[in-house]
Write an enzyme that holds these catalytic residues in place. Structure first.
Site, PDB file in Angstrom:
ATOM      1  N   LYS A 221      34.735  40.052  40.221  1.00 27.50           N
ATOM      2  CA  LYS A 221      33.383  40.202  40.749  1.00 27.50           C
ATOM      3  C   LYS A 221      32.351  40.405  39.643  1.00 27.50           C
ATOM      4  CE  LYS A 221      34.200  41.388  45.528  1.00 27.50           C
ATOM      5  NZ  LYS A 221      34.048  42.373  46.618  1.00 27.50           N
ATOM      6  N   ARG A 255      42.941  43.346  46.834  1.00 19.10           N
ATOM      7  CA  ARG A 255      42.625  41.981  47.277  1.00 19.10           C
ATOM      8  C   ARG A 255      42.233  41.194  46.036  1.00 19.10           C
ATOM      9  NH1 ARG A 255      38.190  38.859  48.738  1.00 19.10           N
ATOM     10  NH2 ARG A 255      38.528  37.436  50.527  1.00 19.10           N
TER      11      ARG A 255
END
Length: 274
Positions: A221, A255
């Site tokens: 991210k 995840r």
């Protein structure tokens, strides 16, 4: 902590890995990467063999500012792949990344095992009823607004206080519906700036009040690659570093786009904890 997932009792005494399979052309890291059935099958097989407990399929990009996708287009993208994977990998536990109850139900009818909702029911008032009726585990994430508006909604007086209140209310509502298999996701990057994301990671253990498993979605991210001045494709090492912190602070599920490295991270942290 355990959940019942498609007849399997998943015990989070040992953290688990959820492999990401994006079916969108515009996701921030791997959008458009898997363009045909062979590529999708190969990547799914690779993630399962590397140790993924769950495969998370998404057909609506939730990156900040992503284009809106109609329900019909989301269904066209995802339902054939759910059917394909449940046929090819009948034991696989497929998680469906959607905030739409119609998509959730269509995928569960085709063999999906879990729903991963970025809005925790805020974007579809039929979602809780659908989850209760189908009796699948439900991942509820913290977010404000929509993927199109969330970047403008990063102002909090006390982020952790707001999140604890948010999850307390959502979990109580879910239990009123008879939903017991619940996982919470703090939503790194969703209506949160970089400093807020790191502060949240530092205080992740404070979300353990609910006695529900915590999912950490940190993989590649912008909080990683913008901090390091690199690209998402170069952010695997940073992902592993933050996944380690997440595990030490109580995360039960990672995840990730890179399953093998996440499994190694879990193994090392478990050895450290012992």
């Amino acid at each position: 902590m355990t959940i019942n997932c498609k007849g399997n009792l998943i015990d989070f005494t040992s953290p688990k890995v959820m492999g990401v399979l994006n079916l969108t052309p515009d996701s921030f890291y791997d959008g458009g990467k898997y363009k045909n059935e062979n590529e999708i099958l190969h990547q799914t097989e690779r993630m399962l063999s590397d140790g993924a407990t769950f495969i998370d399929l998404g057909a609506y990009s939730s990156r900040p500012g992503a284009d809106h996708v109609t329900t019909e287009e989301e269904k066209r993208r995802i339902t054939p792949i759910v059917s394909l994977l449940t046929k090819q990998f009948p034991e696989a536990l497929l998680s469906i990344d959607t905030f739409r109850s119609e998509i959730a139900l269509a995928c569960i009818d085709r063999g999906a095992a879990m729903i991963n909702d970025i809005s925790a029911g805020n974007l579809d008032d039929q979602m809780f009823e659908t989850i209760a009726k189908t009796k699948v585990p439900y991942i509820m994430m913290h977010m404000r607004g929509t993927p199109q508006t969330m970047k403008s909604l990063e102002q909090y007086d006390d982020l952790l206080h707001d999140m604890n209140l948010y999850f307390s209310e959502k979990i109580a509502l879910a239990k009123q519906y008879g939903i017991n298999d619940i996982i919470i996701d703090p939503g790194f990057g969703f209506a949160k700036n970089i400093a807020q994301n790191f502060n949240l990671l530092k205080q992740l253990a404070l979300l353990n009040f609910s006695e529900t498993p915590i999912l950490a979605g940190l993989s590649r991210k912008s909080m990683i690659y913008k901090t390091l001045g690199i690209t998402a494709s170069e952010a695997l090492n940073g992902t592993t570093a933050l996944n380690t912190i997440a595990l030490l602070n109580g995360a039960s599920i990672l995840r990730v786009h890179d399953v093998k490295e996440a499994m190694q991270c879990i193994k090392l942290v478990e050895m450290y904890n012992r």
